[in-house]
Design an enzyme around this catalytic site. Structure first.
Site, short mmCIF file in Angstrom:
data_model
loop_
_atom_site.label_atom_id
_atom_site.label_comp_id
_atom_site.label_asym_id
_atom_site.label_seq_id
_atom_site.Cartn_x
_atom_site.Cartn_y
_atom_site.Cartn_z
N HIS A 1 -20.29 12.89 0.97
CA HIS A 1 -21.16 14.01 1.48
C HIS A 1 -21.14 15.98 1.22
CE1 HIS A 1 -17.03 13.35 3.84
NE2 HIS A 1 -17.00 14.30 3.63
N HIS B 1 2.46 12.02 -0.88
CA HIS B 1 2.15 13.70 -0.42
C HIS B 1 2.92 14.34 -0.96
CE1 HIS B 1 -1.98 13.13 1.06
NE2 HIS B 1 -1.81 11.90 1.93
N HIS C 1 -4.65 7.43 -17.32
CA HIS C 1 -5.77 7.14 -17.20
C HIS C 1 -4.76 5.64 -19.05
CE1 HIS C 1 -8.83 7.39 -14.51
NE2 HIS C 1 -8.45 8.97 -15.02
N ASN D 1 -2.22 0.22 -4.27
CA ASN D 1 -3.12 -0.59 -3.41
C ASN D 1 -2.58 -1.85 -4.00
OD1 ASN D 1 -5.05 -2.66 -2.17
ND2 ASN D 1 -3.45 -2.29 -0.69
N SER E 1 0.86 -1.50 0.22
CA SER E 1 0.00 -0.24 0.29
C SER E 1 1.09 1.04 -0.11
CB SER E 1 -0.69 -0.08 1.33
OG SER E 1 -1.74 1.04 0.77
N HIS F 1 -2.40 7.31 -4.69
CA HIS F 1 -2.27 6.35 -3.98
C HIS F 1 -2.03 4.68 -5.08
CE1 HIS F 1 -5.59 3.45 -2.62
NE2 HIS F 1 -4.81 2.92 -1.66
N ARG G 1 -3.55 -6.77 -3.40
CA ARG G 1 -3.63 -6.94 -2.10
C ARG G 1 -3.77 -8.92 -2.77
NH1 ARG G 1 -7.64 -2.69 -2.35
NH2 ARG G 1 -8.97 -4.16 -2.70
#
Length: 300
Positions: free
Chosen positions: A169, A94, A139, A106, A90, A104, A108
């Site tokens: 939210h 920044h 992309h 990851n 992972s 980011h 797994r």
């Protein structure tokens, strides 16, 4: 036939490759490593880089853990077995320059038994300022990687990323997405575990050429204090997503993972601004207008 030990060894090698490459790309800092053991079974290697020429803080973590699966996770996974094994790499970086994006990744692997096992992962980009040329490059690279295994993978996993990396939210995406996938098995992909393992490794090895290129393009761009304040505010959205929605964070906390390793994804500084409204026509407003699902970055 692949086994979990082979996967863990390969993931450790990918961690080594990425750390070495990031040190070269940054040019001013080196990783510090902590080797840790998990109470209940397994452990990992947490590697942190800070205060470099490009990277303000970043982590490249490897873990291979096993033990008893908590009831909450069993319910979430809809399984009855108790003993689990999970391994992965992972990464969250920044940067200090607001023109260099947060990234980011990851990869797994999760296993309960020979019948219940799968691969998951993905890679996504969170620019503070969306640069269309960079987004298209990112992309297109992922599209090329996915197409090596199945023509439908990129579009399928891009949509998954758009839906997953969505801050409900706020009604905005965390960044410009990328690819996200989970529970990949032969019976839902029509390719073998060996091919899925190869795909997982190729996704992992896409990180370094992608991010090295984005660093090269943007590391010397001039920025102002206003740009930095915007960066801190965009980081706050990153924090909100990770703490409210991220499944990896939740899994780590529910399985008694190492807190410092789980929360290494958070930035060193983030600011929350009350009732912010971007100035019409500004770079900030242009970025906000692109933080939405369904953007076709291959033909932008």
């Amino acid at each position: 036939m692949i086994n979990r030990d082979d996967i863990a060894v390969a993931y450790q090698q990918i961690q080594d490759e990425i750390c070495k490459g990031l040190e070269i790309a940054d040019g001013g800092a080196i990783f510090k490593e902590e080797v840790w053991e998990r109470e209940g079974g397994g452990g990992g290697r947490t590697r942190i880089i800070e205060n470099g020429d490009v990277i303000e803080r970043g982590g490249v973590n490897f873990s291979a853990v096993h033990g008893k699966l908590p009831e909450k996770i069993k319910t979430a996974f809809n399984v009855n077995e108790d003993d689990f094994f999970a391994t992965g790499v992972s990464i969250v970086i920044h940067p200090s320059n607001p023109w260099v994006p947060i990234i980011h990744m990851n990869i797994r692997y999760f296993e309960l038994n020979e019948e219940v096992r799968w691969f998951g992962g993905g890679i996504d980009l969170t620019p503070h300022y969306v640069i269309p040329e960079d987004a298209s490059f990112f992309h297109q690279y992922l599209n090329n990687t996915c197409t090596l295994y199945k023509d439908s993978f990129y579009q399928q996993f891009k949509k998954w990323a758009d839906d997953y990396f969505f801050i409900k939210h706020r009604n905005e995406t965390r960044g410009i997405g990328g690819i996200f996938y989970d529970r990949l098995k032969p019976d839902n992909t029509n390719i073998s575990y060996e091919q899925l393992f190869a795909f997982s490794k190729d996704v992992g090895r896409s990180f370094l050429p992608i991010y090295t290129e984005l660093i090269t393009r943007n590391r010397k761009k001039i920025y102002t204090e206003a740009h930095k304040q915007w960066q801190f505010m965009r980081r706050s959205r990153y924090v909100e997503f990770n703490l409210a929605y991220d499944s990896g964070t939740k899994f780590g906390l529910e399985t008694n993972g190492r807190i410092e390793s789980i929360l290494m994804s958070l930035p060193p500084q983030a600011n929350w601004v009350y009732d912010f409204h971007a100035k019409p026509g500004s770079e900030e407003e242009k970025t906000l207008r692109l933080l939405r699902k369904g953007v076709d970055w291959l033909d932008f």
